[in-house]
Design an enzyme around this catalytic site. Structure first.
Site, short mmCIF file in Angstrom:
data_model
loop_
_atom_site.label_atom_id
_atom_site.label_comp_id
_atom_site.label_asym_id
_atom_site.label_seq_id
_atom_site.Cartn_x
_atom_site.Cartn_y
_atom_site.Cartn_z
N ASP A 14 0.86 -1.18 0.00
CA ASP A 14 0.00 0.00 0.00
C ASP A 14 0.90 1.24 0.00
O ASP A 14 2.10 1.17 0.32
CB ASP A 14 -0.88 -0.03 1.25
CG ASP A 14 -1.67 1.24 1.45
OD1 ASP A 14 -2.38 1.64 0.52
OD2 ASP A 14 -1.56 1.85 2.53
N MET A 15 0.34 2.39 -0.35
CA MET A 15 1.13 3.61 -0.42
C MET A 15 0.96 4.49 0.83
O MET A 15 1.84 4.57 1.67
CB MET A 15 0.74 4.40 -1.69
CG MET A 15 1.17 3.73 -2.98
SD MET A 15 2.95 3.77 -3.26
CE MET A 15 3.17 5.49 -3.70
N ASP A 16 -0.19 5.15 0.96
CA ASP A 16 -0.39 6.11 2.05
C ASP A 16 -0.52 5.39 3.39
O ASP A 16 -1.30 4.46 3.54
CB ASP A 16 -1.64 6.94 1.77
CG ASP A 16 -1.51 7.74 0.48
OD1 ASP A 16 -0.71 8.69 0.46
OD2 ASP A 16 -2.18 7.38 -0.51
N SER A 18 -2.76 0.74 -4.32
CA SER A 18 -3.31 1.90 -3.62
C SER A 18 -4.75 2.16 -4.02
O SER A 18 -5.22 1.71 -5.06
CB SER A 18 -2.45 3.13 -3.94
OG SER A 18 -2.97 4.30 -3.34
N GLY A 19 -5.42 2.93 -3.16
CA GLY A 19 -6.73 3.46 -3.53
C GLY A 19 -6.60 4.66 -4.45
O GLY A 19 -7.61 5.14 -4.98
N LYS A 47 -8.24 -4.90 -3.53
CA LYS A 47 -6.82 -5.14 -3.79
C LYS A 47 -6.48 -6.62 -3.77
O LYS A 47 -5.60 -7.07 -4.49
CB LYS A 47 -5.96 -4.40 -2.77
CG LYS A 47 -6.04 -2.89 -2.82
CD LYS A 47 -5.12 -2.28 -1.76
CE LYS A 47 -5.26 -0.79 -1.67
NZ LYS A 47 -4.35 -0.22 -0.65
N ASP A 63 -1.97 -0.91 5.89
CA ASP A 63 -2.26 -0.22 7.15
C ASP A 63 -3.74 0.01 7.41
O ASP A 63 -4.12 0.31 8.53
CB ASP A 63 -1.54 1.14 7.19
CG ASP A 63 -2.26 2.20 6.35
OD1 ASP A 63 -2.51 1.95 5.16
OD2 ASP A 63 -2.56 3.28 6.89
N ASN A 80 -8.90 -1.34 3.63
CA ASN A 80 -8.90 -1.70 2.21
C ASN A 80 -7.68 -2.54 1.83
O ASN A 80 -7.55 -2.94 0.67
CB ASN A 80 -8.98 -0.45 1.33
CG ASN A 80 -7.81 0.50 1.53
OD1 ASN A 80 -7.25 0.62 2.61
ND2 ASN A 80 -7.43 1.20 0.48
#
Length: 266
Positions: free
Chosen positions: A10-12, A44-45, A192, A215, A218
């Site tokens: 994931d990114m953020d 990512s979203g 995802k 984190d 999602n």
């Protein structure tokens, strides 16, 4: 732990720190992953452009899962692209308008679309949605494929948004809390995890050869697709319960520290 072939993050709140920065160590670590034939995939979203902007030098070498699984690319080749229907979009937008302080964004293949004129919010979403456009009315069709509706609340998406939109899952839609302030609505089975499973099958990579980091809620489905699943130290409790292991916080670049430990052990 051995024979890892795929690392998905994931990114953020996970790969990026709180200032939305990539660790300066990443290029060196990526070169070692490349040397060992380990594929790196951000998931990512965010819209695709909001992810690829961090990886311009290697964009044609890696894979990307965007829009919470609604859009997937591998080495610049589109593997999967979903689309919401206009009737559902209009109904969701009308429901969101009933929530004070809530703001919706339509995330499309070409652009992201919003109807607010709040400049602070517009500046804020530019971090995630690189190419965006204001529309007078989001219930009206746009000439684009809309992957998802992202909804922002300045206090809590879980407290204020989820009770209003949770019942949309009865109409073939997926409703997921994607961050403290964000909630995403996609077609049913768009997540995802299902995107990751498609990628694994395409590349003939097993869950036992997969390492995943996340984190927020999602990320839970994709954590379940990897034997080596890591929740960040700063993760939501539900994510920690779903993961097999824990990584350091995003502000300490826990993803890369975990990858480094694996590489050094090997």
């Amino acid at each position: 732990m051995n024979d890892i072939k795929l690392i998905v993050t994931d990114m953020d709140g996970t790969f990026l720190n709180s200032q939305y920065e990539v660790s300066p160590e990443f290029p060196e670590i990526y070169e070692e992953l490349k040397r060992r034939n380990i594929l790196f995939v951000p998931a990512s979203g965010r819209q695709m452009l909001g992810i690829t902007k961090y990886f311009g030098a290697i964009e044609n070498e890696i894979g990307f899962i965007a829009e919470n699984g609604g859009y997937m690319v591998y080495k610049n080749q589109e593997l999967f692209a979903d689309q919401l229907n206009q009737e559902n979009i209009a109904e969701i937008i009308r429901s969101i308008r009933t929530v004070p302080a809530a703001t919706a964004v339509l995330s499309g293949k070409k652009k992201a679309y919003y109807e607010t004129d709040n400049q602070d919010f517009i500046d804020y979403i530019a971090r995630f949605y690189t190419d965006n456009e204001r529309r007078e009315d989001l219930t009206e069709p746009v000439d684009d494929s809309i992957f998802k509706i992202a909804v922002y609340h300045p206090e809590s998406s879980e407290k204020y948004l989820y009770p209003v939109v949770k019942d949309f899952d009865q109409f073939g839609l997926e409703v997921v809390i994607s961050g403290q302030h964000w909630m995403d609505i996609m077609n049913k089975n768009i997540n995802k995890g299902n995107a990751l499973e498609k990628l694994q099958k395409t590349l003939n990579i097993t869950p036992a050869q997969t390492m995943v980091f996340g984190d927020y809620m999602n990320d839970i489905e994709m954590l379940k697709k990897a034997q080596y699943s890591y929740a960040m130290e700063n993760a939501h409790p539900a994510v920690k319960a779903a993961a097999s292991f824990e990584a350091g916080s995003n502000d300490n670049f826990g993803v890369l520290n975990t990858i480094k430990r694996y590489l050094n052990a090997e």
